[in-house]
Scaffold this active site. Structure first.
Site, mmCIF file in Angstrom:
data_model
loop_
_atom_site.group_PDB
_atom_site.id
_atom_site.type_symbol
_atom_site.label_atom_id
_atom_site.label_comp_id
_atom_site.label_asym_id
_atom_site.label_seq_id
_atom_site.Cartn_x
_atom_site.Cartn_y
_atom_site.Cartn_z
ATOM 1 C CD GLU A 52 61.183 97.270 96.774
ATOM 2 O OE1 GLU A 52 61.648 96.978 97.878
ATOM 3 O OE2 GLU A 52 61.631 98.204 96.058
ATOM 4 C CB CYS A 84 59.152 99.621 98.940
ATOM 5 S SG CYS A 84 60.051 100.659 97.773
ATOM 6 C CB ALA A 162 106.287 104.906 84.257
ATOM 7 C CG MET A 163 109.797 103.228 79.849
ATOM 8 S SD MET A 163 110.239 101.484 80.140
ATOM 9 C CE MET A 163 112.004 101.516 79.791
ATOM 10 C CD1 TRP A 170 98.490 104.269 74.986
ATOM 11 C CD2 TRP A 170 97.832 104.417 77.119
ATOM 12 N NE1 TRP A 170 97.722 105.401 75.104
ATOM 13 C CE2 TRP A 170 97.296 105.502 76.413
ATOM 14 C CE3 TRP A 170 97.560 104.300 78.482
ATOM 15 C CZ2 TRP A 170 96.501 106.472 77.018
ATOM 16 C CZ3 TRP A 170 96.771 105.257 79.073
ATOM 17 C CH2 TRP A 170 96.249 106.320 78.346
ATOM 18 C CD GLU A 299 91.941 105.225 86.393
ATOM 19 O OE1 GLU A 299 92.799 105.664 85.594
ATOM 20 O OE2 GLU A 299 90.789 104.911 86.060
#
Length: 367
Positions: A52, A84, A162-163, A170, A299
C-alpha cells in the site's frame, strides 16, 4: 468486472514478492481513480514498506477519493513498518477492496474495521481463493502454527527413484531440474536428511543461472535469497566440510543432542526430542512454525519422505515422473512400513498435471 480486473492486477503484482517476502505474506496493491491506475506496488521484503505504501507514493495527491485494491487486509498494528491503515486514511482514499482478511491475530479484521470507522467504503472476499493460494504457507502457519510442507519426489513410470546400486543421476530431465529451482526459490526453507547429505553431498541452493529469463529479470543475482537449509541429523553425522554447510545463507540442523564441533556462524542447531526412537517430526514442525517458517520444500530419500507422510505432515506432493522403467530391483519412492489395508494409505487428490520437457509433473494435495 472492473473490480476483478484491478484485483487481478494486484494479485499479479503480489506474485513478484514470492521469492523474497518471507516470513511476511505476498501482497499487491493497485490504486485507481476515474478508471485509471494512478499507483501500484507490492511488498518486496520483510522490514521494507508494504504494498500500500509503494502504491500511495506512486499515486501522490491522486490517491484522494480513489479506490485501493489490495490482496490482503491492510495492517493496523505497528510492526517493523507503520500501519498501512493509517497511510490509506491519511491519503484520503475513498474505497478499499481487500481480497482476503489477514489471518494474523494481530490484524484479524481490525484493519478493515479501522478503515470503516474512518468513513472509507470497505469490502473483502474478491478473488479470495487466488489470494489464499498465493499465501498458502503464511495462512497455514497463522491458522495452525505449522509450516506448509511440499514434498518433492522424482521417479520413473514404475515409481522407482534409483537403481539398486543407488545410481539416480539423472532420472528426470534438465527441464524438470530447472523447474525444481523455481519451486525451491519460492520456499522459505528446504528440508533434507543426513542420509541424503552423506549419500549425495548436495548444495541444496537455488541456482540463479537455471531460473527462467523472466525471473532473472525481476531478481538480479545479487538479490537472490537462498532458502534456509534444514538437515535432520539425529546422530550428528554431517560434518562442517559437507557442501550444504559451505553455501551462502543459513543451514539449520535438527538434532537430538548437541554437537561440540566448530561450525560456521551461519549454522544453527534446533534440539528436538525423540519419539519412538526417532527425531519427533511433529515437534520439529511446531518449532519451525515458531521460528516463522512459512513453507518447507522437502528433498530427501524414501525414509524421511515416508515418515513425513505417515505423520500426516505433507500438505502437497510434487512428483516428477520420467518416461522410463527401472524395474523391480530399483529403489522405491517412499518407505511406508506397516501398511496392510488400502484404507490406511495416505490419500491425495490431483490438483494439477503439467508437462515439463519430456517428463510429467503431478501436483497433489491432501484428500
Amino acid at each position: 468486472m472492473q473490480d476483478e480486473y484491478y484485483m487481478a492486477r494486484a494479485l499479479k503484482l503480489a506474485q513478484r514478492g514470492r521469492f523474497t517476502t518471507h516470513p511476511n505474506p505476498n501482497v499487491g496493491c493497485v490504486i485507481v481513480k476515474d478508471g485509471e491506475i494512478v499507483g501500484e506496488g507490492y511488498h518486496q521484503r520483510a522490514g521494507e514498506p508494504h504494498a500500500e505504501v509503494h502504491a500511495l507514493r506512486m499515486a501522490g495527491e491522486k490517491a484522494k477519493g480513489a479506490t485501493a485494491y489490495v490482496t490482503l487486509e491492510p495492517c493496523s498494528h505497528h510492526g517493523r513498518t507503520p500501519p498501512c491503515c493509517d497511510a490509506l486514511i491519511a491519503a484520503g482514499v475513498a474505497r478499499v477492496v481487500a481480497s482476503m482478511q489477514d489471518p494474523n491475530p494481530q490484524v484479524a479484521g481490525r484493519g478493515l474495521y479501522r478503515l470503516q470507522q474512518a468513513g472509507i467504503d470497505v469490502s473483502h472476499g474478491l478473488m479470495m481463493s487466488e489470494a489464499e493460494q498465493l499465501n498458502k504457507g503464511f495462512l497455514k502457519r497463522m491458522r495452525t502454527g505449522f509450516p506448509y510442507i511440499q514434498l518433492k519426489l522424482g521417479a520413473s513410470l514404475d515409481g522407482r527413484t534409483a537403481m539398486a546400486s543407488g545410481e539416480s543421476q539423472w532420472i528426470t530431465s534438465p527441464q524438470a531440474r530447472r523447474d525444481v529451482q523455481l519451486l525451491r526459490a519460492q520456499s522459505h526453507a528446504i528440508l533434507t536428511s543426513s542420509a541424503t547429505v552423506l549419500a549425495d553431498d548436495p548444495a541444496l541452493t537455488v541456482r540463479w543461472s537455471e531460473l527462467d529469463e523472466q525471473t532473472q529479470a525481476l531478481y538480479p543475482q545479487q538479490n537472490l535469497r537462498q532458502p534456509i537449509r534444514i538437515v535432520i541429523d539425529s546422530q550428528n553425522r554431517v560434518t562442517p566440510v559437507h557442501r550444504i554447510v559451505q553455501q551462502p545463507g543459513e543451514t539449520w540442523f535438527a538434532r537430538t543432542q548437541e554437537d561440540s564441533r566448530e561450525w560456521p556462524e551461519t549454522v544453527r542447531t534446533l534440539l528436538i526430542p525423540e519419539h519412538k526412537g526417532h527425531l519427533d517430526l511433529v515437534v520439529l514442525m511446531m518449532q519451525l512454525g515458531k521460528q516463522q517458517i512459512n513453507s518447507i520444500w522437502v528433498e530427501a530419500g524414501p525414509t524421511l519422505a515416508g515418515a513425513l507422510l505417515q505423520a500426516g505432515l505433507v500438505d502437497e506432493l510434487i512428483v516428477y515422473i520420467a518416461p522410463k522403467l527401472l524395474g523391480s530391483d530399483a529403489r522405491g519412492l517412499c518407505t511406508l512400513p506397516g501398511l496392510e489395508k488400502l484404507a490406511d494409505a495416505p490419500q491425495f487428490k490431483f490438483k494439477e498435471i503439467r508437462h515439463v520437457g519430456p517428463d510429467v509433473c503431478l501436483h497433489l494435495v491432501g484428500a
